[in-house]
Design a protein around this motif. Structure first.
Motif, PDB file in Angstrom:
ATOM      1  N   CYS A  43       0.836  -1.208   0.000  1.00 22.11           N
ATOM      2  CA  CYS A  43       0.000   0.000   0.000  1.00 22.11           C
ATOM      3  C   CYS A  43       0.867   1.252   0.000  1.00 22.11           C
ATOM      4  CB  CYS A  43      -0.918   0.004   1.215  1.00 22.11           C
ATOM      5  SG  CYS A  43      -1.935  -1.462   1.416  1.00 22.11           S
ATOM      6  N   SER A  44       2.067   1.134  -0.510  1.00 20.23           N
ATOM      7  CA  SER A  44       2.999   2.249  -0.592  1.00 20.23           C
ATOM      8  C   SER A  44       2.563   3.214  -1.700  1.00 20.23           C
ATOM      9  CB  SER A  44       4.399   1.718  -0.874  1.00 20.23           C
ATOM     10  OG  SER A  44       4.395   0.884  -2.028  1.00 20.23           O
ATOM     11  N   PRO A  45       3.217   4.389  -1.827  1.00 24.97           N
ATOM     12  CA  PRO A  45       2.907   5.285  -2.947  1.00 24.97           C
ATOM     13  C   PRO A  45       3.122   4.586  -4.290  1.00 24.97           C
ATOM     14  CG  PRO A  45       4.169   6.433  -1.281  1.00 24.97           C
ATOM     15  CD  PRO A  45       4.164   4.995  -0.877  1.00 24.97           C
ATOM     16  N   THR A  46       2.392   5.041  -5.305  1.00 23.06           N
ATOM     17  CA  THR A  46       2.415   4.401  -6.620  1.00 23.06           C
ATOM     18  C   THR A  46       3.823   4.220  -7.171  1.00 23.06           C
ATOM     19  OG1 THR A  46       0.194   5.179  -7.201  1.00 23.06           O
ATOM     20  CG2 THR A  46       1.675   4.664  -9.026  1.00 23.06           C
ATOM     21  N   ASP A  47       4.677   5.231  -6.991  1.00 21.79           N
ATOM     22  CA  ASP A  47       6.010   5.138  -7.591  1.00 21.79           C
ATOM     23  C   ASP A  47       6.920   4.125  -6.899  1.00 21.79           C
ATOM     24  OD1 ASP A  47       6.493   6.512  -5.242  1.00 21.79           O
ATOM     25  OD2 ASP A  47       7.418   8.264  -6.195  1.00 21.79           O
ATOM     26  N   ARG A  48       6.427   3.504  -5.825  1.00 21.05           N
ATOM     27  CA  ARG A  48       7.191   2.456  -5.143  1.00 21.05           C
ATOM     28  C   ARG A  48       6.643   1.056  -5.415  1.00 21.05           C
ATOM     29  NH1 ARG A  48      10.488   4.221  -0.935  1.00 21.05           N
ATOM     30  NH2 ARG A  48      11.283   6.297  -1.485  1.00 21.05           N
ATOM     31  N   HIS A  49       5.486   0.981  -6.040  1.00 19.20           N
ATOM     32  CA  HIS A  49       4.839  -0.324  -6.205  1.00 19.20           C
ATOM     33  C   HIS A  49       5.716  -1.326  -6.947  1.00 19.20           C
ATOM     34  CE1 HIS A  49       0.397   1.118  -5.569  1.00 19.20           C
ATOM     35  NE2 HIS A  49       1.171   1.301  -4.522  1.00 19.20           N
ATOM     36  N   ALA A  50       6.302  -0.898  -8.064  1.00 15.87           N
ATOM     37  CA  ALA A  50       7.060  -1.834  -8.901  1.00 15.87           C
ATOM     38  C   ALA A  50       8.232  -2.446  -8.144  1.00 15.87           C
ATOM     39  CB  ALA A  50       7.552  -1.134 -10.169  1.00 15.87           C
ATOM     40  N   GLU A  51       9.006  -1.616  -7.442  1.00 15.67           N
ATOM     41  CA  GLU A  51      10.156  -2.156  -6.720  1.00 15.67           C
ATOM     42  C   GLU A  51       9.704  -3.035  -5.550  1.00 15.67           C
ATOM     43  OE1 GLU A  51      12.208   0.721  -3.813  1.00 15.67           O
ATOM     44  OE2 GLU A  51      11.432   2.073  -5.360  1.00 15.67           O
ATOM     45  N   ASN A  52       8.595  -2.662  -4.914  1.00 11.27           N
ATOM     46  CA  ASN A  52       8.056  -3.489  -3.830  1.00 11.27           C
ATOM     47  C   ASN A  52       7.618  -4.850  -4.348  1.00 11.27           C
ATOM     48  OD1 ASN A  52       6.318  -0.722  -2.149  1.00 11.27           O
ATOM     49  ND2 ASN A  52       8.467  -1.313  -2.114  1.00 11.27           N
ATOM     50  N   GLN A  67       3.845 -14.228  -1.294  1.00 10.43           N
ATOM     51  CA  GLN A  67       2.573 -14.007  -1.968  1.00 10.43           C
ATOM     52  C   GLN A  67       2.249 -12.516  -1.871  1.00 10.43           C
ATOM     53  OE1 GLN A  67       1.855 -16.906  -3.304  1.00 10.43           O
ATOM     54  NE2 GLN A  67       3.327 -17.923  -1.961  1.00 10.43           N
ATOM     55  N   VAL A  68       1.606 -11.944  -2.903  1.00 14.21           N
ATOM     56  CA  VAL A  68       1.515 -10.479  -2.966  1.00 14.21           C
ATOM     57  C   VAL A  68       0.102 -10.002  -3.287  1.00 14.21           C
ATOM     58  CG1 VAL A  68       2.348  -8.389  -4.113  1.00 14.21           C
ATOM     59  CG2 VAL A  68       3.920 -10.296  -3.718  1.00 14.21           C
ATOM     60  N   PHE A  69      -0.364  -9.057  -2.472  1.00 13.75           N
ATOM     61  CA  PHE A  69      -1.522  -8.226  -2.792  1.00 13.75           C
ATOM     62  C   PHE A  69      -0.995  -6.812  -2.951  1.00 13.75           C
ATOM     63  CE2 PHE A  69      -4.695  -5.124  -1.773  1.00 13.75           C
ATOM     64  CZ  PHE A  69      -5.878  -5.603  -2.309  1.00 13.75           C
ATOM     65  N   CYS A  70      -1.385  -6.130  -4.043  1.00 18.19           N
ATOM     66  CA  CYS A  70      -0.876  -4.774  -4.286  1.00 18.19           C
ATOM     67  C   CYS A  70      -2.013  -3.852  -4.700  1.00 18.19           C
ATOM     68  CB  CYS A  70       0.191  -4.797  -5.386  1.00 18.19           C
ATOM     69  SG  CYS A  70       0.948  -3.176  -5.714  1.00 18.19           S
ATOM     70  N   GLU A  71      -2.017  -2.659  -4.126  1.00 17.70           N
ATOM     71  CA  GLU A  71      -2.952  -1.638  -4.582  1.00 17.70           C
ATOM     72  C   GLU A  71      -2.592  -1.211  -5.999  1.00 17.70           C
ATOM     73  OE1 GLU A  71      -5.720  -0.427  -3.434  1.00 17.70           O
ATOM     74  OE2 GLU A  71      -5.671  -1.657  -1.628  1.00 17.70           O
ATOM     75  N   LYS A  72      -3.583  -0.775  -6.749  1.00 17.14           N
ATOM     76  CA  LYS A  72      -3.326  -0.349  -8.119  1.00 17.14           C
ATOM     77  C   LYS A  72      -2.770   1.067  -8.116  1.00 17.14           C
ATOM     78  CE  LYS A  72      -6.560   2.775  -8.115  1.00 17.14           C
ATOM     79  NZ  LYS A  72      -6.186   4.186  -8.258  1.00 17.14           N
TER      80      LYS A  72
END
Length: 344
Positions: free
Chosen positions: A72-81, A91-96
């Motif tokens: 649930c990090s900021p959008t610009d961190r999603h890919a690296e997370n 296993q991963v759940f990620c906000e869009k």
């Protein structure tokens, strides 16, 4: 019962929703770690009795007790997370969205598919009870073949301009939910996109390079047509409606309100306004989507909303942006074949 150990990356507004749900409503889950760049967020770990708090998400991912990660990090961190978590076998759940670059999202989709981990993207509106009912009527054949999908999505107030400057624009931070919902209801893939957008709410949004009002038309491979209208500001509340017209009937939803009373007097009829905040409107859907994720982990099943859905919805958003700027119909394959980015 063996509990699933979950770590949450980012405990801002969305992270707190999932933290609260997982701790209080999922007895089969242990939240064993949270991370946030703000040291002050450590108080949440104490409040929810989470044993581990980190300011660096990599420490959370390297914790051997963490089996699943909620991003649930900021959008610009999603890919690296995502990349770090998948590489570590979590296993991963990620906000869009997964990222604002279509090429990056496609690369992540390939990595996720090869890894075998369970991955779910947070398109929560699929799990809203009202919208799920419409989809079930379609699946039961009550609507027939969908011909027209109409989606209204209007926020009660625009977000801060500081958010808009880094969000990727309205088509990516707001309408992306509606693109996914249109695909969900139409049961088909988008062929063409046409969008018109204006600044009618706040000139500062325009100065930040974005719009606040739009109408988008989508044409699907099965012949269905969808129209989406968006506004950053509906003075009467959070306006969220869907209607599907088909060969055998029509199904639609009205807005959620605090109650369902109505009142008449000599001046006419009145009643309650729609709910005024997305966290109130979609409180059930946030629980339901997390229920889907946790159930998939327990049953070793693939979630119904994954990386491909994120990639397609982002591509539609990019196509809508190009359509608006160039005043033309954009074929979706123009975007997917060239890996065009949000900034284009």
């Amino acid at each position: 019962m063996n509990k699933i150990n979950v770590g949450i990356i980012g405990v801002g507004r969305m992270g707190r929703i999932h933290l609260d749900n997982l701790v209080l409503k999922f007895p089969e889950v242990n939240v064993v770690a949270i991370s946030d760049v703000l040291e002050s967020s450590k108080s949440l770990a104490e409040q929810y009795n989470v044993p581990n708090f980190y300011t660096d998400y990599r420490d959370l991912i390297s914790n051997p007790d963490v089996e699943a990660v909620v991003i649930c990090s900021p959008t610009d961190r999603h890919a690296e997370n995502i990349l770090a978590a998948v590489t570590a076998g979590k296993q991963v759940f990620c906000e869009k969205p997964m990222d604002l670059s279509l090429e990056t999202v496609q690369e992540l989709e390939d990595i996720i598919e090869a890894s075998g981990v369970k991955f779910m993207l947070g398109f929560n509106r699929r799990f809203d009870p009202n919208f799920k009912k419409i989809k079930s009527l379609i699946n039961e054949g009550k609507v027939g073949e969908p011909h027209i999908v109409k989606i209204t999505s209007r926020d009660p107030a625009p977000p801060p301009v500081s958010y808009i400057k880094s969000s990727g624009g309205m088509f990516v931070d707001m309408t992306i939910h509606d693109f996914d919902m249109a695909r969900f209801m139409a049961g088909s893939e988008v062929k063409q996109v046409f969008a018109v957008g204006k600044n009618l709410v706040d000139p500062e949004i325009g100065k930040a390079g974005d719009i606040d009002t739009a109408v988008i038309t989508l044409t699907f491979e099965n012949g269905c047509i969808a129209t989406i209208d968006n506004s950053r500001q509906a003075v009467y509340g959070y306006d969220q409606r869907v209607e599907v017209f088909g060969s055998a009937g029509m199904a639609g939803t009205t807005n959620n309100t605090p109650d369902n009373h109505y009142y008449y007097d000599k001046n006419g009829q009145s009643g309650p306004l729609p709910l005024n905040f997305f966290m109130d409107r979609y409180i059930d859907s946030y629980y339901n989507e997390m229920r889907e994720f946790i159930d998939c982990l327990n049953k070793n099943e693939k979630p119904n909303v994954g990386a491909k859905d994120g990639m397609v919805s982002l591509a539609i958003g990019i196509a809508a942006n190009i359509s608006m700027k160039e005043n033309r119909v954009v074929a979706l394959e123009e975007i997917t074949e060239k890996n065009v980015s949000v900034s284009s």
